[in-house]
Motif scaffolding. Structure first.
Motif, PDB file in Angstrom:
ATOM      1  N   LEU A  16       0.165   3.443 -19.402  1.00 12.96           N
ATOM      2  CA  LEU A  16       0.966   4.643 -19.092  1.00 12.96           C
ATOM      3  C   LEU A  16       1.713   4.490 -17.774  1.00 12.96           C
ATOM      4  CD1 LEU A  16      -1.571   7.450 -20.087  1.00 12.96           C
ATOM      5  CD2 LEU A  16       0.542   6.861 -21.279  1.00 12.96           C
ATOM      6  N   LEU A  17       1.030   3.968 -16.760  1.00 11.48           N
ATOM      7  CA  LEU A  17       1.670   3.776 -15.460  1.00 11.48           C
ATOM      8  C   LEU A  17       2.775   2.719 -15.546  1.00 11.48           C
ATOM      9  CD1 LEU A  17      -1.489   3.951 -13.164  1.00 11.48           C
ATOM     10  CD2 LEU A  17       0.343   5.657 -13.341  1.00 11.48           C
ATOM     11  N   LYS A  18       2.515   1.638 -16.290  1.00 12.15           N
ATOM     12  CA  LYS A  18       3.543   0.608 -16.464  1.00 12.15           C
ATOM     13  C   LYS A  18       4.771   1.176 -17.172  1.00 12.15           C
ATOM     14  CE  LYS A  18       2.025  -3.482 -17.908  1.00 12.15           C
ATOM     15  NZ  LYS A  18       1.166  -4.505 -18.544  1.00 12.15           N
ATOM     16  N   LYS A  19       4.538   2.040 -18.151  1.00 16.97           N
ATOM     17  CA  LYS A  19       5.657   2.672 -18.848  1.00 16.97           C
ATOM     18  C   LYS A  19       6.458   3.551 -17.888  1.00 16.97           C
ATOM     19  CE  LYS A  19       6.797   5.468 -22.883  1.00 16.97           C
ATOM     20  NZ  LYS A  19       6.267   6.221 -24.019  1.00 16.97           N
ATOM     21  N   ASP A  20       5.765   4.297 -17.039  1.00 17.98           N
ATOM     22  CA  ASP A  20       6.454   5.133 -16.046  1.00 17.98           C
ATOM     23  C   ASP A  20       7.265   4.277 -15.068  1.00 17.98           C
ATOM     24  OD1 ASP A  20       5.464   7.443 -17.192  1.00 17.98           O
ATOM     25  OD2 ASP A  20       3.914   7.768 -15.678  1.00 17.98           O
ATOM     26  N   ILE A  21       6.755   3.104 -14.730  1.00 16.90           N
ATOM     27  CA  ILE A  21       7.482   2.192 -13.849  1.00 16.90           C
ATOM     28  C   ILE A  21       8.687   1.608 -14.583  1.00 16.90           C
ATOM     29  CG2 ILE A  21       7.346  -0.030 -12.629  1.00 16.90           C
ATOM     30  CD1 ILE A  21       4.341   0.731 -12.056  1.00 16.90           C
ATOM     31  N   ALA A  22       8.478   1.160 -15.824  1.00 11.86           N
ATOM     32  CA  ALA A  22       9.551   0.533 -16.600  1.00 11.86           C
ATOM     33  C   ALA A  22      10.693   1.500 -16.908  1.00 11.86           C
ATOM     34  CB  ALA A  22       8.989  -0.039 -17.899  1.00 11.86           C
ATOM     35  N   THR A  23      10.375   2.771 -17.084  1.00 14.70           N
ATOM     36  CA  THR A  23      11.404   3.755 -17.431  1.00 14.70           C
ATOM     37  C   THR A  23      12.035   4.418 -16.208  1.00 14.70           C
ATOM     38  OG1 THR A  23       9.764   5.526 -17.641  1.00 14.70           O
ATOM     39  CG2 THR A  23      10.322   4.294 -19.661  1.00 14.70           C
ATOM     40  N   GLY A  24      11.509   4.091 -15.025  1.00 14.02           N
ATOM     41  CA  GLY A  24      12.069   4.658 -13.806  1.00 14.02           C
ATOM     42  C   GLY A  24      11.475   5.990 -13.398  1.00 14.02           C
ATOM     43  N   LEU A  26       8.606   6.303 -12.225  1.00 12.92           N
ATOM     44  CA  LEU A  26       8.060   5.903 -10.933  1.00 12.92           C
ATOM     45  C   LEU A  26       9.012   4.864 -10.355  1.00 12.92           C
ATOM     46  CD1 LEU A  26       4.254   5.501 -11.775  1.00 12.92           C
ATOM     47  CD2 LEU A  26       5.292   7.255 -10.327  1.00 12.92           C
ATOM     48  N   SER A  27       9.522   5.119  -9.173  1.00 13.12           N
ATOM     49  CA  SER A  27      10.530   4.265  -8.555  1.00 13.12           C
ATOM     50  C   SER A  27       9.904   3.098  -7.798  1.00 13.12           C
ATOM     51  CB  SER A  27      11.360   5.085  -7.569  1.00 13.12           C
ATOM     52  OG  SER A  27      11.955   6.171  -8.207  1.00 13.12           O
ATOM     53  N   PRO A  28      10.664   2.005  -7.632  1.00 14.14           N
ATOM     54  CA  PRO A  28      10.171   0.892  -6.817  1.00 14.14           C
ATOM     55  C   PRO A  28       9.808   1.378  -5.409  1.00 14.14           C
ATOM     56  CG  PRO A  28      12.179   0.261  -7.977  1.00 14.14           C
ATOM     57  CD  PRO A  28      11.988   1.731  -8.197  1.00 14.14           C
ATOM     58  N   GLY A  29       8.632   0.997  -4.950  1.00 14.47           N
ATOM     59  CA  GLY A  29       8.175   1.385  -3.621  1.00 14.47           C
ATOM     60  C   GLY A  29       7.581   2.775  -3.531  1.00 14.47           C
ATOM     61  N   GLU A  30       7.576   3.512  -4.637  1.00 18.47           N
ATOM     62  CA  GLU A  30       7.038   4.880  -4.617  1.00 18.47           C
ATOM     63  C   GLU A  30       5.529   4.869  -4.437  1.00 18.47           C
ATOM     64  OE1 GLU A  30       6.858   8.820  -7.535  1.00 18.47           O
ATOM     65  OE2 GLU A  30       8.462   7.364  -7.794  1.00 18.47           O
ATOM     66  N   ARG A  66      -2.828  -0.798   3.818  1.00 20.00           N
ATOM     67  CA  ARG A  66      -4.099  -0.294   4.348  1.00 20.00           C
ATOM     68  C   ARG A  66      -3.881   1.005   5.118  1.00 20.00           C
ATOM     69  NH1 ARG A  66      -9.045  -3.656   6.376  1.00 20.00           N
ATOM     70  NH2 ARG A  66     -10.282  -1.958   7.213  1.00 20.00           N
ATOM     71  N   GLY A  67      -4.625   2.020   4.742  1.00 14.53           N
ATOM     72  CA  GLY A  67      -4.553   3.313   5.401  1.00 14.53           C
ATOM     73  C   GLY A  67      -3.419   4.202   4.913  1.00 14.53           C
ATOM     74  N   LEU A  68      -2.518   3.652   4.101  1.00 17.00           N
ATOM     75  CA  LEU A  68      -1.375   4.438   3.612  1.00 17.00           C
ATOM     76  C   LEU A  68      -1.435   4.712   2.113  1.00 17.00           C
ATOM     77  CD1 LEU A  68       1.530   2.808   5.635  1.00 17.00           C
ATOM     78  CD2 LEU A  68       0.358   4.967   6.098  1.00 17.00           C
ATOM     79  N   GLY A  69      -2.026   3.789   1.355  1.00 14.89           N
ATOM     80  CA  GLY A  69      -2.140   4.009  -0.078  1.00 14.89           C
ATOM     81  C   GLY A  69      -1.605   2.873  -0.916  1.00 14.89           C
ATOM     82  N   THR A  70      -1.431   3.168  -2.195  1.00 14.87           N
ATOM     83  CA  THR A  70      -0.959   2.198  -3.175  1.00 14.87           C
ATOM     84  C   THR A  70       0.458   2.569  -3.573  1.00 14.87           C
ATOM     85  OG1 THR A  70      -3.227   1.872  -3.961  1.00 14.87           O
ATOM     86  CG2 THR A  70      -1.460   1.170  -5.440  1.00 14.87           C
ATOM     87  N   PHE A  71       1.295   1.546  -3.715  1.00 17.31           N
ATOM     88  CA  PHE A  71       2.718   1.738  -3.978  1.00 17.31           C
ATOM     89  C   PHE A  71       3.172   0.878  -5.149  1.00 17.31           C
ATOM     90  CE2 PHE A  71       1.796   2.665   0.371  1.00 17.31           C
ATOM     91  CZ  PHE A  71       2.595   3.750   0.700  1.00 17.31           C
ATOM     92  N   VAL A  72       4.209   1.345  -5.848  1.00 17.52           N
ATOM     93  CA  VAL A  72       4.827   0.586  -6.939  1.00 17.52           C
ATOM     94  C   VAL A  72       5.523  -0.631  -6.335  1.00 17.52           C
ATOM     95  CG1 VAL A  72       6.624   0.652  -8.729  1.00 17.52           C
ATOM     96  CG2 VAL A  72       5.185   2.678  -8.323  1.00 17.52           C
ATOM     97  N   THR A  73       5.485  -1.750  -7.038  1.00 18.02           N
ATOM     98  CA  THR A  73       6.177  -2.946  -6.578  1.00 18.02           C
ATOM     99  C   THR A  73       7.638  -2.637  -6.258  1.00 18.02           C
ATOM    100  OG1 THR A  73       6.766  -5.225  -7.099  1.00 18.02           O
ATOM    101  CG2 THR A  73       6.776  -3.696  -8.932  1.00 18.02           C
ATOM    102  N   GLU A  74       8.182  -3.351  -5.306  1.00 14.44           N
ATOM    103  CA  GLU A  74       9.593  -3.189  -4.967  1.00 14.44           C
ATOM    104  C   GLU A  74      10.444  -4.247  -5.657  1.00 14.44           C
ATOM    105  OE1 GLU A  74       9.309  -3.273  -0.701  1.00 14.44           O
ATOM    106  OE2 GLU A  74       8.962  -1.095  -0.611  1.00 14.44           O
ATOM    107  N   SER A  75       9.803  -5.136  -6.415  1.00 11.84           N
ATOM    108  CA  SER A  75      10.496  -6.226  -7.097  1.00 11.84           C
ATOM    109  C   SER A  75      11.111  -5.750  -8.412  1.00 11.84           C
ATOM    110  CB  SER A  75       9.524  -7.372  -7.376  1.00 11.84           C
ATOM    111  OG  SER A  75      10.100  -8.308  -8.260  1.00 11.84           O
ATOM    112  N   GLN A  76      12.434  -5.681  -8.452  1.00 17.27           N
ATOM    113  CA  GLN A  76      13.105  -5.286  -9.686  1.00 17.27           C
ATOM    114  C   GLN A  76      12.871  -6.320 -10.779  1.00 17.27           C
ATOM    115  OE1 GLN A  76      14.636  -2.205 -10.160  1.00 17.27           O
ATOM    116  NE2 GLN A  76      14.469  -2.891 -12.278  1.00 17.27           N
ATOM    117  N   THR A  77      12.741  -7.583 -10.388  1.00 17.27           N
ATOM    118  CA  THR A  77      12.448  -8.647 -11.360  1.00 17.27           C
ATOM    119  C   THR A  77      11.120  -8.380 -12.049  1.00 17.27           C
ATOM    120  OG1 THR A  77      13.688 -10.232 -10.021  1.00 17.27           O
ATOM    121  CG2 THR A  77      12.138 -11.142 -11.629  1.00 17.27           C
ATOM    122  N   LYS A  78      10.113  -7.982 -11.280  1.00 13.58           N
ATOM    123  CA  LYS A  78       8.791  -7.680 -11.847  1.00 13.58           C
ATOM    124  C   LYS A  78       8.882  -6.468 -12.775  1.00 13.58           C
ATOM    125  CE  LYS A  78       4.369  -8.156 -12.306  1.00 13.58           C
ATOM    126  NZ  LYS A  78       3.801  -9.321 -12.980  1.00 13.58           N
TER     127      LYS A  78
END
Length: 119
Positions: A16-24, A26-30, A66-78
């Motif tokens: 589900l999360l990958k689908k949200d990333i692939a469809t935009g 969830l934005s890169p770096g979000e 560290r201390g800030l959280g988890t973020f979506v990759t910023e790599s558009q290629t990925k």
């Protein structure tokens, strides 16, 4: 959320999360929700949330600051690779299902052409 009993919950949420990333959605770096917030959102154990993020980071879909959280990759290629892999899975599932129904390659092509022209 209703989960499919044939697939582990953590894999279903990763999809589900990958689908949200692939469809935009969830934005890169979000920034993603904390593990606790993710657990509440999906009604799962916080340890499962941790596993989800650990698996996604291992696959370079996310990264942790560290201390800030988890973020979506910023790599558009990925992100493009994730989208392509998901598309291939959909196509393969469709083809395999149609073969099980007795359709040939030519019949599949004819159906796809007909349906795509109707859209």
């Amino acid at each position: 959320m209703d989960f499919d009993n044939s697939t582990p919950i953590y894999l279903q949420i990763i999809t589900l999360l990958k689908k949200d990333i692939a469809t935009g959605k969830l934005s890169p770096g979000e920034k993603l929700p904390s593990t606790r917030e993710l657990a509440i959102e999906y009604g799962i154990n916080p340890n499962t949330s941790g596993r989800i993020y650990k698996e996604m980071e291992r696959d370079e879909i996310t990264f942790t600051k560290r201390g800030l959280g988890t973020f979506v990759t910023e790599s558009q290629t990925k992100i493009d690779h994730i989208r392509d892999d998901m598309a291939k899975d959909l196509i393969n599932n469709f083809i395999n299902g149609m073969i099980e129904l007795g359709y040939t390659k030519d019949m599949l092509i004819a159906i796809i052409k007909k349906e795509s022209e109707a859209k």
